[in-house]
Design a protein around this motif. Structure first.
Motif, PDB file in Angstrom:
ATOM      1  N   THR A 122       0.656  -0.879  -0.081  1.00 49.56           N
ATOM      2  CA  THR A 122      -0.142  -0.073   0.216  1.00 49.56           C
ATOM      3  C   THR A 122       0.840   1.282  -0.143  1.00 49.56           C
ATOM      4  O   THR A 122       1.863   0.868   0.460  1.00 49.56           O
ATOM      5  N   ASP A 123       0.593   2.430  -0.544  1.00 55.60           N
ATOM      6  CA  ASP A 123       1.065   3.801  -0.279  1.00 55.60           C
ATOM      7  C   ASP A 123       0.250   4.518   0.282  1.00 55.60           C
ATOM      8  O   ASP A 123       1.226   5.675   1.190  1.00 55.60           O
ATOM      9  N   ALA A 124      -0.558   3.941   1.309  1.00 54.18           N
ATOM     10  CA  ALA A 124      -0.909   4.348   2.773  1.00 54.18           C
ATOM     11  C   ALA A 124       0.166   4.952   3.099  1.00 54.18           C
ATOM     12  O   ALA A 124       1.690   3.500   3.594  1.00 54.18           O
ATOM     13  N   ALA A 125       0.464   6.182   4.426  1.00 50.26           N
ATOM     14  CA  ALA A 125       1.805   6.820   4.808  1.00 50.26           C
ATOM     15  C   ALA A 125       1.768   5.445   6.331  1.00 50.26           C
ATOM     16  O   ALA A 125       0.988   5.816   6.835  1.00 50.26           O
ATOM     17  N   GLY A 155      12.183   6.224   6.780  1.00 54.71           N
ATOM     18  CA  GLY A 155      11.002   6.727   6.736  1.00 54.71           C
ATOM     19  C   GLY A 155       9.769   6.447   5.798  1.00 54.71           C
ATOM     20  O   GLY A 155      10.414   5.466   4.611  1.00 54.71           O
ATOM     21  N   TYR A 156       8.504   6.529   5.163  1.00 53.49           N
ATOM     22  CA  TYR A 156       7.157   6.762   4.710  1.00 53.49           C
ATOM     23  C   TYR A 156       8.196   6.852   3.194  1.00 53.49           C
ATOM     24  O   TYR A 156       8.742   7.929   3.502  1.00 53.49           O
ATOM     25  N   MET A 157       8.194   5.855   2.291  1.00 53.34           N
ATOM     26  CA  MET A 157       8.444   6.343   1.201  1.00 53.34           C
ATOM     27  C   MET A 157       7.555   5.634  -0.291  1.00 53.34           C
ATOM     28  O   MET A 157       7.882   5.591  -1.227  1.00 53.34           O
ATOM     29  N   GLY A 158       6.558   5.577   0.581  1.00 54.80           N
ATOM     30  CA  GLY A 158       5.160   5.523  -0.820  1.00 54.80           C
ATOM     31  C   GLY A 158       4.834   3.623  -0.803  1.00 54.80           C
ATOM     32  O   GLY A 158       3.726   3.587  -1.309  1.00 54.80           O
ATOM     33  N   VAL A 159       6.166   3.166   0.458  1.00 53.93           N
ATOM     34  CA  VAL A 159       6.109   1.194   0.047  1.00 53.93           C
ATOM     35  C   VAL A 159       5.715   0.812   1.196  1.00 53.93           C
ATOM     36  O   VAL A 159       6.839   0.313   1.723  1.00 53.93           O
TER      37      VAL A 159
ATOM     38  N   PRO B  90      18.230  -0.874  11.354  1.00 53.66           N
ATOM     39  CA  PRO B  90      19.558   0.320  10.762  1.00 53.66           C
ATOM     40  C   PRO B  90      18.652   1.346   9.449  1.00 53.66           C
ATOM     41  O   PRO B  90      17.319   0.530   8.738  1.00 53.66           O
ATOM     42  N   ILE B  91      19.208   2.929   9.535  1.00 55.47           N
ATOM     43  CA  ILE B  91      18.432   3.279   8.253  1.00 55.47           C
ATOM     44  C   ILE B  91      18.670   2.795   7.010  1.00 55.47           C
ATOM     45  O   ILE B  91      18.405   2.673   6.323  1.00 55.47           O
ATOM     46  N   ASN B  92      20.183   1.879   6.941  1.00 62.55           N
ATOM     47  CA  ASN B  92      20.444   1.208   5.346  1.00 62.55           C
ATOM     48  C   ASN B  92      19.526   0.787   5.057  1.00 62.55           C
ATOM     49  O   ASN B  92      19.966   0.011   3.960  1.00 62.55           O
ATOM     50  N   VAL B  93      18.369  -0.282   5.683  1.00 66.81           N
ATOM     51  CA  VAL B  93      18.104  -1.888   5.224  1.00 66.81           C
ATOM     52  C   VAL B  93      17.142  -1.084   4.658  1.00 66.81           C
ATOM     53  O   VAL B  93      16.379  -0.116   4.959  1.00 66.81           O
ATOM     54  N   SER B  94      17.218  -1.811   3.460  1.00 71.86           N
ATOM     55  CA  SER B  94      15.904  -1.390   2.997  1.00 71.86           C
ATOM     56  C   SER B  94      14.613  -1.899   2.827  1.00 71.86           C
ATOM     57  O   SER B  94      13.558  -1.072   2.555  1.00 71.86           O
ATOM     58  N   ILE B  95      14.485  -2.930   3.149  1.00 71.82           N
ATOM     59  CA  ILE B  95      13.423  -3.182   3.964  1.00 71.82           C
ATOM     60  C   ILE B  95      13.047  -3.930   5.582  1.00 71.82           C
ATOM     61  O   ILE B  95      13.991  -4.550   6.376  1.00 71.82           O
ATOM     62  N   SER B  96      12.035  -2.348   5.856  1.00 71.73           N
ATOM     63  CA  SER B  96      12.342  -3.075   7.559  1.00 71.73           C
ATOM     64  C   SER B  96      10.560  -2.998   7.795  1.00 71.73           C
ATOM     65  O   SER B  96       9.854  -2.611   7.925  1.00 71.73           O
ATOM     66  N   ARG B  97      10.912  -3.955   9.372  1.00 75.27           N
ATOM     67  CA  ARG B  97       9.692  -3.997  10.258  1.00 75.27           C
ATOM     68  C   ARG B  97       9.549  -2.205  10.492  1.00 75.27           C
ATOM     69  O   ARG B  97      10.576  -2.266  10.922  1.00 75.27           O
ATOM     70  N   ASN B  98       8.358  -1.685  10.625  1.00 76.75           N
ATOM     71  CA  ASN B  98       8.027  -0.391  11.036  1.00 76.75           C
ATOM     72  C   ASN B  98       8.075  -0.447  12.353  1.00 76.75           C
ATOM     73  O   ASN B  98       7.092   0.247  12.943  1.00 76.75           O
ATOM     74  N   ALA B  99       8.523  -1.047  13.860  1.00 76.33           N
ATOM     75  CA  ALA B  99       8.249  -1.419  14.859  1.00 76.33           C
ATOM     76  C   ALA B  99       8.689   0.305  15.275  1.00 76.33           C
ATOM     77  O   ALA B  99       9.829   0.702  14.843  1.00 76.33           O
TER      78      ALA B  99
END
Lengths: 385, 100
Positions: A122-125, A155-159, B90-99
């Motif tokens: 989703t692109d929901a933030a 942070g949020y990048m739309g994905v 870490p910031i440079n991880v492209s896919i991260s769990r967003n806890a």
């Protein structure tokens, strides 16, 4: 101290007290000694973990309370790409933040976040702190659990990615009922069919799941499933993606009599199988050297020592000891330690077998290999000019 | 402008308001649709927010009496500063769990 989001999933009215079950992500509460949940009205309650499933990243918390209604569950299978969705959560600790977007894609897998993936994109933030919060449709029904983001900034990048509610609900119900999750098990290693593989197997079907390995004494072996079978249907429903098939088998209760439609030697066949129970750590399932210059490979017969080292069986296959950089084998991801079990569907148990089999088809400038890496098998087509 | 020219353009001038009317109607319809969508979002917010919770988790770190990464002023300050830079990953991880 960490923070995340969750929502009331179910309420149990008891004789003495009521219990509300909160659904969230496992990674929000994993390793917690103390958990506090705060409602929008400011009420703060202490929660305890009912059960957690790291493989799907779902956890259930319980609180002694029944003030707020459980959110209605939607049907994530009915979601359409382009449909409006709403995310509610606590990004950066900013409580009850609502963001909107659309379903960007469905069935995202192979992201390496969870063992079982079938994400709604989703692109929901969604930002740090949104984890475990609901993704809802415009009817206010939960369709997903916000779990991960793709980001180069943090942070949020739309994905963003959400676990579909149909998967989450199944896991959550099991956690509430028994505190643990039982998954179905077939005992096969599978891979997606590709046009190249279809050509090598001389079959018209370009979609399906190819069986690359059948574990010994597994439900699949008992049912008669064989390496090279192409699974096209599970329980009568069409199967095209490995992740989807894997999730469906895992969600099938052990002991269920299931059926698979496979294509074997060009003929369609229905195989009945009793789904087993997936145990922890279970997976669906070499000394002189010889070279194959066309492929850029050097191989060695699997001795007992080498077999132990490479998680293989002595006398079954040859092990790769050198891969020429830039060769077709290197480009196909074959590396030192890869075990080659078959060449063009013929077992190769010695260097001589291997060289003979490659030579036989070198006129086509194309070979089909069945390879195994750390016990996991897959088919690879190598072609060269 | 001569009378002949005026007579020639008169029908067009008279038709102009009629032609532009549907455009206004479309615009009004568009805004009305947006209002409806906005109401739908507001309604979802109203209905679901009371059942959504903010989860705060504490875990006791054993065996580290004090580290330079711990805030001497308590967890809240540490929490705020960490939260802005994606706490768990870490910031440079492209896919991260967003806890959080």
């Amino acid at each position: 101290m960490g923070q995340g989001s969750g929502f009331v999933f179910k309420i149990d009215k008891g004789m003495l007290s009521d219990t509300s079950y909160i659904l969230t992500n496992n990674h929000v509460v994993e390793g917690a000694d103390k958990i506090r949940v705060t409602f929008q009205d400011g009420r703060e309650l202490e929660a305890k973990i009912t059960g957690a499933d790291p493989k799907s990243d779902i956890a259930i918390l319980e609180i002694e309370d029944s003030e707020h209604l459980a959110l209605p569950m939607g049907n994530s299978a009915n979601l359409e790409v382009g449909e409006w969705v709403v995310a509610v959560g606590n990004p950066f600790g900013l409580s009850h933040t609502l963001t909107v977007g659309v379903v960007s894609a469905k069935g995202r897998s192979g992201l390496g976040i969870n063992d079982y993936e079938d994400f709604i994109q989703t692109d929901a933030a969604i930002n740090p702190g949104n984890s475990g919060g609901p993704l809802l449709n415009l009817d206010g029904e939960v369709v997903g659990i916000n779990t991960a983001i793709f980001s180069r900034s943090g942070g949020y990048m739309g994905v963003g990615f959400a676990i579909p509610v149909n998967l989450a609900k199944n896991i959550a119900d099991q956690l509430i009922d028994s505190g643990e999750v039982t998954r179905g098990y077939l005992g096969i290693v599978i891979q997606n069919m590709t046009p190249e593989l279809a050509e090598s197997f001389d079959i018209d079907e370009k979609k399906g799941i190819l069986v690359a390995q059948v574990s010994e004494d597994s439900p699949a072996e008992k049912a008669g499933l064989k390496v090279g079978d192409l699974i096209v249907r599970y329980q009568g429903e069409k199967i095209t993606e490995v992740a989807d098939f894997r999730n469906r088998v895992a969600l099938t209760p052990p002991g269920t009599a299931s059926n698979l439609t496979v294509i074997r030697n060009g003929k369609r066949k229905v195989i009945n199988v009793n789904i087993g129970t997936l145990e922890d750590g279970q997976v669906a399932a070499s000394a002189s050297t010889g070279t194959a210059d066309e492929l850029g490979l050097t191989v060695q017969t699997l001795t007992a020592d080498l077999a132990r080292q490479f998680d293989a069986k002595a006398g079954q296959g040859v092990v790769v000891t050198e891969v020429k950089p830039g060769s077709v084998a290197a480009m196909a991801g074959i590396r030192n330690g890869t075990v080659i079990l078959q060449v063009n569907k013929m077992d190769v148990n010695s260097i001589a077998d291997f060289q003979r089999a490659v030579k036989k088809r070198s006129g086509d400038k194309r070979v089909l290999l069945l390879v195994s890496d750390r016990g996991m098998s897959r088919y690879v087509v190598l072609s060269w000019r | 402008m001569s009378h002949r020219k005026l007579l020639f353009f008169l029908p067009f001038l008279l038709c102009f308001p009629l032609l532009s009317a549907p455009l206004h109607a479309v615009e009004d319809g568009g805004i009305a649709n947006l209002r409806q969508t906005s109401k739908a979002f507001a309604s979802v917010a109203r209905e679901v927010s009371p059942s959504v919770v903010f989860i705060q988790v504490e875990s006791v770190q054993k065996g580290i009496p004090f580290s330079p990464f711990q805030s001497p002023f308590g967890d809240d300050l540490l929490n705020v500063s960490l939260a802005t830079v994606s706490p768990v990953f870490p910031i440079n991880v492209s896919i991260s769990r967003n806890a959080g």
